[in-house]
Design a protein around this motif. Structure first.
Motif, PDB file in Angstrom:
ATOM      1  N   VAL A   1       0.992  -1.058  -0.148  1.00  0.00           N
ATOM      2  CA  VAL A   1      -0.027  -0.038   0.057  1.00  0.00           C
ATOM      3  C   VAL A   1       0.832   1.314  -0.016  1.00  0.00           C
ATOM      4  O   VAL A   1       1.758   1.271   0.855  1.00  0.00           O
TER       5      VAL A   1
ATOM      6  N   ALA B   1      -6.442   2.203  -1.569  1.00  0.00           N
ATOM      7  CA  ALA B   1      -6.692   1.141  -0.874  1.00  0.00           C
ATOM      8  C   ALA B   1      -8.153   0.811  -0.601  1.00  0.00           C
ATOM      9  O   ALA B   1      -8.736  -0.052  -0.769  1.00  0.00           O
TER      10      ALA B   1
ATOM     11  N   CYS C   1       2.880  -1.586   4.725  1.00  0.00           N
ATOM     12  CA  CYS C   1       2.599  -0.082   4.658  1.00  0.00           C
ATOM     13  C   CYS C   1       3.929   0.560   5.136  1.00  0.00           C
ATOM     14  O   CYS C   1       4.113   0.860   6.305  1.00  0.00           O
TER      15      CYS C   1
ATOM     16  N   ILE D   1      -7.071  -1.689   5.656  1.00  0.00           N
ATOM     17  CA  ILE D   1      -5.996  -2.682   5.406  1.00  0.00           C
ATOM     18  C   ILE D   1      -6.624  -3.856   6.253  1.00  0.00           C
ATOM     19  O   ILE D   1      -6.422  -5.165   5.868  1.00  0.00           O
TER      20      ILE D   1
END
Length: 255
Positions: free
Chosen positions: A39, A86, A101, A118
């Motif tokens: 991400v 995302a 991340c 997430i």
């Protein structure tokens, strides 16, 4: 069978240390072929690095400019890049064995919103790797925060940029081509623990990065002498964690 040589696109020792942290812990928990989501992948350095270990990697970023760079550098069939948020990706219902991340949360006004997204994208037994600068570390206190304040004084800011240019500091990073890389969050160890708990994660490992090699005027020497970068990373390991330049961390979902 000859072991494949692993290459590194990063040049700085602390960046390579971060890559090794991410890859080694993924290898401990996620078998080759596992699905990994990177991400805020920026130029895709981490995605491509993990692809060398056989992972099926998707790197995403909202900056089309960075995705174009990431795609132009990619030669691995198991690594791909998409200019997508995302949130939009999660809406597709995909879930991943691991989510990376790295150097992202400090740029977000609402980092908790990304952590929620997430959570939905990560398998229940999956691994989340989060890396952020230490908000009370040497670089954030001595460089990042003063530079943010200096922007409020145009003449002084122009002078600083001229000096940086003269000294060979380009103001760009290997990690990302994004137009705005300002830090708006300054995480301490406690702040990370708190935000993880708030969003139903537990942090299972904290690791250190460097100490002062990227702090002016030390950076004038360390950017040219690799041994000093290596020494600085080793010094960080013996100092209290509050003095590290950044945190490399592993997170698990609470389910």
């Amino acid at each position: 069978m000859t072991q494949k040589m692993i290459t590194y696109e990063y040049d700085r020792i602390t960046d390579i240390k971060r890559l090794k942290f991410i890859a080694s812990h993924l290898q401990q928990e996620i078998p080759a072929g596992g699905r990994v989501l990177d991400v805020g992948c920026g130029n895709g350095v981490i995605s491509r690095h993990l692809g060398q270990f056989g992972y099926d990697v998707l790197g995403i970023d909202i900056s089309q400019k960075t995705i174009d760079v990431a795609r132009s550098k990619n030669t691995l069939p198991n690594v791909r890049f998409e200019a997508i948020s995302a949130e939009a990706l999660t809406a597709q219902g995909e879930r991943y064995d691991a989510v990376i991340c790295s150097e992202v949360l400090e740029h977000l006004d609402r980092p908790g919103e990304l952590l929620k997204v997430i959570y939905a994208s990560l398998k229940d037994n999956g691994l989340l790797v989060v890396t952020v600068p230490n908000g009370q570390g040497p670089r954030e206190l001595c460089v990042t925060r003063p530079m943010l304040k200096a922007r409020n004084h145009p003449a002084f800011w122009k002078f600083i940029n001229k000096v940086k240019s003269t000294l060979g500091f380009k103001g760009t990073t290997v990690q990302s081509q994004a137009d705005n890389l300002d830090h708006v969050q300054f995480f301490t160890r406690k702040a990370l623990l708190d935000i993880a708990k708030e969003h139903n994660y537990r942090i299972i490992k904290f690791a250190k990065t460097n100490f002062v090699e990227d702090v002016f005027p030390f950076s004038l020497l360390t950017k040219r002498i690799k041994f000093l970068q290596k020494l600085d990373c080793e010094v960080a390991e013996i100092l209290p964690i509050g003095l590290t330049g950044g945190f490399n961390t592993l997170w698990k979902k609470k389910v």
